[in-house]
Scaffold this motif. Structure first.
Motif, PDB file in Angstrom:
ATOM      1  N   MET A   1       0.840  -1.199   0.000  1.00  0.00           N
ATOM      2  CA  MET A   1       0.000   0.000   0.000  1.00  0.00           C
ATOM      3  C   MET A   1       0.871   1.244   0.000  1.00  0.00           C
ATOM      4  O   MET A   1       1.884   1.291   0.684  1.00  0.00           O
ATOM      5  N   SER A   2       0.477   2.216  -0.795  1.00  0.00           N
ATOM      6  CA  SER A   2       1.211   3.473  -0.842  1.00  0.00           C
ATOM      7  C   SER A   2       1.060   4.232   0.465  1.00  0.00           C
ATOM      8  O   SER A   2       0.016   4.199   1.115  1.00  0.00           O
ATOM      9  N   ASP A   3       2.124   4.917   0.867  1.00  0.00           N
ATOM     10  CA  ASP A   3       2.070   5.716   2.102  1.00  0.00           C
ATOM     11  C   ASP A   3       1.706   7.164   1.823  1.00  0.00           C
ATOM     12  O   ASP A   3       1.626   7.977   2.741  1.00  0.00           O
ATOM     13  N   ASN A   4       1.494   7.500   0.567  1.00  0.00           N
ATOM     14  CA  ASN A   4       1.274   8.903   0.204  1.00  0.00           C
ATOM     15  C   ASN A   4      -0.116   9.130  -0.370  1.00  0.00           C
ATOM     16  O   ASN A   4      -0.276   9.796  -1.393  1.00  0.00           O
ATOM     17  N   ILE A   5      -1.124   8.567   0.250  1.00  0.00           N
ATOM     18  CA  ILE A   5      -2.494   8.744  -0.216  1.00  0.00           C
ATOM     19  C   ILE A   5      -3.031  10.077   0.286  1.00  0.00           C
ATOM     20  O   ILE A   5      -3.047  10.328   1.496  1.00  0.00           O
ATOM     21  N   PRO A   6      -3.484  10.946  -0.606  1.00  0.00           N
ATOM     22  CA  PRO A   6      -4.032  12.240  -0.158  1.00  0.00           C
ATOM     23  C   PRO A   6      -5.296  12.061   0.671  1.00  0.00           C
ATOM     24  O   PRO A   6      -5.920  10.992   0.677  1.00  0.00           O
ATOM     25  N   VAL A   7      -5.689  13.121   1.316  1.00  0.00           N
ATOM     26  CA  VAL A   7      -6.917  13.121   2.124  1.00  0.00           C
ATOM     27  C   VAL A   7      -8.095  13.621   1.291  1.00  0.00           C
ATOM     28  O   VAL A   7      -9.232  13.164   1.456  1.00  0.00           O
ATOM     29  N   THR A   8      -7.824  14.558   0.383  1.00  0.00           N
ATOM     30  CA  THR A   8      -8.867  15.093  -0.490  1.00  0.00           C
ATOM     31  C   THR A   8      -8.398  15.048  -1.939  1.00  0.00           C
ATOM     32  O   THR A   8      -7.216  14.817  -2.216  1.00  0.00           O
ATOM     33  N   ASP A  32     -10.863  -4.006   1.549  1.00  0.00           N
ATOM     34  CA  ASP A  32      -9.775  -4.978   1.455  1.00  0.00           C
ATOM     35  C   ASP A  32      -9.779  -5.711   0.117  1.00  0.00           C
ATOM     36  O   ASP A  32      -8.776  -6.317  -0.269  1.00  0.00           O
ATOM     37  N   ASP A  33     -10.911  -5.686  -0.588  1.00  0.00           N
ATOM     38  CA  ASP A  33     -11.043  -6.393  -1.860  1.00  0.00           C
ATOM     39  C   ASP A  33     -10.931  -5.467  -3.069  1.00  0.00           C
ATOM     40  O   ASP A  33     -11.145  -5.904  -4.206  1.00  0.00           O
ATOM     41  N   GLU A  34     -10.580  -4.197  -2.845  1.00  0.00           N
ATOM     42  CA  GLU A  34     -10.522  -3.220  -3.921  1.00  0.00           C
ATOM     43  C   GLU A  34      -9.127  -2.618  -4.043  1.00  0.00           C
ATOM     44  O   GLU A  34      -8.268  -2.815  -3.173  1.00  0.00           O
ATOM     45  N   VAL A  35      -8.931  -1.882  -5.140  1.00  0.00           N
ATOM     46  CA  VAL A  35      -7.704  -1.127  -5.322  1.00  0.00           C
ATOM     47  C   VAL A  35      -8.051   0.337  -5.515  1.00  0.00           C
ATOM     48  O   VAL A  35      -9.146   0.677  -5.969  1.00  0.00           O
ATOM     49  N   GLY A  80      -6.024  -3.269  -1.581  1.00  0.00           N
ATOM     50  CA  GLY A  80      -6.565  -3.877  -0.384  1.00  0.00           C
ATOM     51  C   GLY A  80      -5.812  -5.150  -0.034  1.00  0.00           C
ATOM     52  O   GLY A  80      -5.202  -5.784  -0.909  1.00  0.00           O
ATOM     53  N   LYS A  81      -5.870  -5.549   1.221  1.00  0.00           N
ATOM     54  CA  LYS A  81      -5.041  -6.667   1.682  1.00  0.00           C
ATOM     55  C   LYS A  81      -5.415  -8.009   1.048  1.00  0.00           C
ATOM     56  O   LYS A  81      -4.611  -8.947   1.053  1.00  0.00           O
ATOM     57  N   ASN A  82      -6.634  -8.098   0.490  1.00  0.00           N
ATOM     58  CA  ASN A  82      -7.043  -9.357  -0.136  1.00  0.00           C
ATOM     59  C   ASN A  82      -6.757  -9.397  -1.635  1.00  0.00           C
ATOM     60  O   ASN A  82      -7.032 -10.400  -2.295  1.00  0.00           O
ATOM     61  N   VAL A  83      -6.216  -8.320  -2.175  1.00  0.00           N
ATOM     62  CA  VAL A  83      -5.968  -8.237  -3.623  1.00  0.00           C
ATOM     63  C   VAL A  83      -4.579  -8.773  -3.942  1.00  0.00           C
ATOM     64  O   VAL A  83      -3.580  -8.322  -3.383  1.00  0.00           O
ATOM     65  N   THR A  84      -4.521  -9.737  -4.845  1.00  0.00           N
ATOM     66  CA  THR A  84      -3.236 -10.324  -5.244  1.00  0.00           C
ATOM     67  C   THR A  84      -2.948 -10.145  -6.738  1.00  0.00           C
ATOM     68  O   THR A  84      -1.845 -10.425  -7.201  1.00  0.00           O
ATOM     69  N   SER A  85      -3.941  -9.666  -7.500  1.00  0.00           N
ATOM     70  CA  SER A  85      -3.797  -9.599  -8.958  1.00  0.00           C
ATOM     71  C   SER A  85      -3.185  -8.289  -9.446  1.00  0.00           C
ATOM     72  O   SER A  85      -2.813  -8.187 -10.615  1.00  0.00           O
ATOM     73  N   PHE A  86      -3.073  -7.287  -8.577  1.00  0.00           N
ATOM     74  CA  PHE A  86      -2.478  -6.010  -8.956  1.00  0.00           C
ATOM     75  C   PHE A  86      -1.551  -5.528  -7.860  1.00  0.00           C
ATOM     76  O   PHE A  86      -1.691  -5.909  -6.689  1.00  0.00           O
ATOM     77  N   LYS A  87      -0.624  -4.664  -8.260  1.00  0.00           N
ATOM     78  CA  LYS A  87       0.311  -4.084  -7.302  1.00  0.00           C
ATOM     79  C   LYS A  87       0.428  -2.589  -7.562  1.00  0.00           C
ATOM     80  O   LYS A  87       0.058  -2.085  -8.637  1.00  0.00           O
ATOM     81  N   VAL A  88       0.954  -1.873  -6.588  1.00  0.00           N
ATOM     82  CA  VAL A  88       1.163  -0.435  -6.733  1.00  0.00           C
ATOM     83  C   VAL A  88       2.071  -0.164  -7.936  1.00  0.00           C
ATOM     84  O   VAL A  88       3.098  -0.824  -8.115  1.00  0.00           O
ATOM     85  N   GLY A  89       1.662   0.782  -8.761  1.00  0.00           N
ATOM     86  CA  GLY A  89       2.429   1.147  -9.939  1.00  0.00           C
ATOM     87  C   GLY A  89       1.929   0.531 -11.227  1.00  0.00           C
ATOM     88  O   GLY A  89       2.354   0.949 -12.317  1.00  0.00           O
ATOM     89  N   ASP A  90       1.029  -0.452 -11.133  1.00  0.00           N
ATOM     90  CA  ASP A  90       0.495  -1.067 -12.349  1.00  0.00           C
ATOM     91  C   ASP A  90      -0.304  -0.035 -13.150  1.00  0.00           C
ATOM     92  O   ASP A  90      -1.102   0.724 -12.596  1.00  0.00           O
TER      93      ASP A  90
END
Length: 360
Positions: A1-8, A32-35, A80-90
């Protein structure tokens, strides 16, 4: 998970029927099941103005405030923690339909006509219509609604994956005769991508039928072998003359106008097929030549959205077999959404496809 998610984030929000505003809103929640995706490009669809102007308020969108937009491409910034088909940066192209996954239609791969349509509690999403969409800097998606993009396909081209896929699904529904002739009625963005889908499927001759003006001329420049003025009384005879009076093999009806199904039927050879890609008004109906259609075994296919086609059209974009970049006539930042919509609706400056950049 990215650490730089904006708030707005910035988003174009429909505030009530016929009214919208580009403003700061809270970031979307993702389960947990989404990106979570950063939206780089989102194209204006022909259905968007109808929704924006409130003509389907209560259904599309189901409530206000609401964010629409469904023809998009971007990148994954958190999973989300249950997602295995994608990764950050895809790098991904989005799809509007995400079926529930468990109904009979979804199990058959026909998730675009999910039996649980509109039931978000069942996992169904129709992004930009019944679930929040892509006219925003970020949005959350189920992985089923995302497809990895080839490295040489740009975000703007990726945003064209949806309309290109709509045409490809229609081509697959009715079939395209290799070496045959295809008629495309209605040279709007869907008609132009239908022209490209037919060519990619092996059609040798493309005849585009439409009103005189910018779009029919665009079809000629973008690869149509012949263009025909569909408003003239002899349009059917003109098309048939281009096929030695045998008739075309297939026809795409992409205008949604009344009378064009009959027009298409008479343009076809015996045993030909029609695919309906145009989106007519809810109340639209027309008499058709039933006897002619029956005796000549003319097949008519309804077609909705772009199920199971994203990977196909992205590969064809990548190899140059289904180019879409030349269909994009204008780009705008999200802050100029009103100008972009006006350009698209009123076909200003020869507008064909207009793309928004939420993250300039």
């Amino acid at each position: 998970m990215s650490d730089n998610i904006p708030v707005t984030m910035d988003a174009c929000v429909l505030t009530s029927p016929g009214k919208f505003e580009v403003k700061r809103v809270s970031m979307p929640h993702f389960s947990d099941d989404e990106v979570l995706c950063k939206i780089h490009s989102v194209a204006i669809c022909g259905s968007d103005p109808e929704v924006i102007h409130g003509e389907l308020a209560g259904y599309w969108p189901p409530n206000y405030p609401f964010i629409i937009g469904h023809e998009w491409a971007g990148e994954v910034i958190a999973v989300g923690k249950n997602v295995t088909s994608f990764k950050v940066g895809d790098r991904v192209a989005g799809e509007a339909h995400n079926g529930c996954g468990s109904c009979e239609n979804c199990m058959r791969g026909r998730y675009n006509i999910c039996i649980n349509y509109g039931k978000n509690e069942m996992g169904h999403r129709h992004y930009g219509f019944t679930a929040q969409g892509a006219y925003a800097q970020y949005n959350a998606y189920y992985p089923k609604a995302l497809t990895l993009m080839p490295d040489n396909v740009s975000f703007d081209e990726g945003a064209m994956c949806d309309p290109a896929g709509v045409s490809m699904h229609g081509a697959e529904r009715m079939g395209i005769t290799p070496g045959g002739t295809v008629v495309v009625i209605g040279p709007g963005p869907i008609g132009l991508t239908a022209m490209r889908a037919a060519r990619a499927k092996g059609a040798a001759k493309i005849i585009v039928v439409g009103r005189p003006g910018v779009r029919i001329e665009a079809a000629k420049k973008l690869g149509a072998d012949h263009i025909v003025d569909g408003t003239t009384p002899n349009a059917i005879e003109t098309v048939r003359s281009l096929t030695n009076d045998i008739g075309a093999d297939e026809a795409f009806e992409c205008s949604g106008a009344i009378g064009t199904i009959t027009q298409a039927a008479y343009m076809l050879r015996r045993g030909g097929s029609i695919c309906l890609l145009g989106a007519p008004p809810e109340e639209a109906s027309e008499p058709i030549p039933t006897r002619y259609i029956t005796y000549n075994e003319i097949s008519i296919f309804g077609s909705k959205a772009n199920p199971n086609t994203s990977k196909i059209v992205l590969k064809l974009m990548s190899t140059g077999q289904m180019p879409v970049k030349d269909l994009i006539s204008h780009t705008f930042p999200l802050s100029k959404f009103a100008e972009a919509l006006d350009t698209f609706e009123n076909r200003k400056d020869n507008a064909v496809k207009v793309v928004i950049h939420p993250n300039p």
